[in-house]
Design an enzyme around this catalytic site. Structure first.
Site: not given
Length: 345
Positions: A221, A229, A234, A238, A263
């Site tokens: 994670d 973010n 975003h 990404d 994530e």
């Protein structure tokens, strides 16, 4: 499961009210925002529970998987999202399952139409044979021969029409097979990272644990990913996910690396003990933590990016849920220990 029970139609005197209630239940079950585009999608879905859209939704939600806003965008219905900035750009493969289902139904309609056109073929053939027999018995009168010629000509024209439609249907079937193969692949692949997705990972676990070989399962994670973010957007998030996917794939070469969701990444180590698997995973962690990420637009530093992980050995008697829960508990232990570390158990 929520997905399996979502597509039902209301009936009876209170049908309209029940349909309205089902739309609300559907949005809640699928955890979708209550904006007009999603209401419209739910209406199209629930008002026609046997239609291609409903069949496509059942395929996507098989096993209790919930729909995402991206799924709805891909499935179409000429709907536009209310918060498009929050949705990744759709790939050309989005909605392929729904499109294929619609083409399958179109193919079925074509075959039915072809059968309707040719259903009198056997009857006409029998009549033609009887006419030929009568013509021979009567000495071959010109009128009888003309009747036979007319029947035979109509029959041949019908055969030519059927052959043309059958050829078109065969081409359609070939295209559908290709689309279905593509749909199967897309249903098991994450479009952002190009890694296998959750469904593919769980299927791989079931297949490999059945062989009885040594397996280890890891859950990773990204640390403080929400902050990335929130602060940078975003698009930057990404790119971070893609970078971590690449690091995990390289460090764990030959193993099954998947994006499990959000994530989270999952890795299935085959024929490898926990110590060796842990060393490979730690190599990826060190690589990610050592890299200095910068914003593409301004070259400003993004700050340290790290991930935490939990890794456990799976036995042949372990269900996926049991192995996953152990790894997940170890992941949270790594988070509690300060993050940017791995816990093995």
């Amino acid at each position: 499961m929520a997905g399996a029970t979502a597509v039902r139609v209301a009936s009876g005197g209170d049908a309209v009210r029940r349909l309205y209630d089902r739309i609300g239940e559907f949005l809640i079950d699928q955890r979708l925002d209550a904006h007009p585009a999603n209401y419209a999608f739910a209406y199209h879905l629930l008002a026609n529970p046997d239609g291609p859209l409903a069949k496509a939704v059942r395929a996507l939600t098989d096993g209790g998987v919930r729909l995402t806003q991206r799924d709805i965008e891909g499935l179409g219905c000429d709907l536009q999202p209310t918060h498009k900035s929050e949705i990744p750009d759709a790939s050309p493969a989005d909605g392929l399952v729904a499109q294929t289902q619609m083409q399958v139904e179109g193919f079925q309609d074509m075959v039915l139409a072809m059968r309707a056109e040719t259903e009198g073929f056997g009857r006409d053939l029998a009549e033609s044979a009887a006419a030929i027999s009568r013509s021979a018995t009567a000495g071959g009168s010109a009128a009888m021969i003309g009747e036979v010629a007319q029947i035979t000509g109509a029959m041949l024209e019908r055969v030519r029409t059927a052959e043309a439609r059958l050829e078109a249907a065969t081409r359609e079937a070939s295209e559908l097979r290709e689309k279905l193969e593509e749909a199967r692949d897309n249903a098991r692949r994450d479009p952002l990272t190009e890694l296998p997705n959750r469904r593919a990972f769980e299927e791989a676990y079931a297949a490999q644990v059945a062989t009885g070989e040594i397996l280890c399962l890891a859950i990773c994670d990204v640390d403080h990913f929400k902050a990335v973010n929130d602060q940078f957007g975003h698009a930057v998030g990404d790119r971070v996910l893609k970078a971590i996917a690449a690091a995990l794939t390289e460090a764990c070469s030959g193993q099954f690396v998947a994006r499990y969701g959000g994530e989270e990444f999952a890795i299935l180590f085959s024929a490898m003990d926990a110590e060796t698997a842990g060393a490979k995973l730690d190599s990826a962690r060190i690589t990610v933590a050592a890299k200095r990420y910068r914003l593409r637009e301004s070259d400003a530093p993004l700050g340290e990016i790290t991930f935490s992980a939990g890794l456990t050995a799976a036995t042949p008697s372990d269900t996926f849920h049991a192995a996953f829960q152990r790894s997940d508990r170890l992941l949270y232990a790594a988070k509690s220990a300060g993050r940017n570390c791995i816990r093995v158990g």
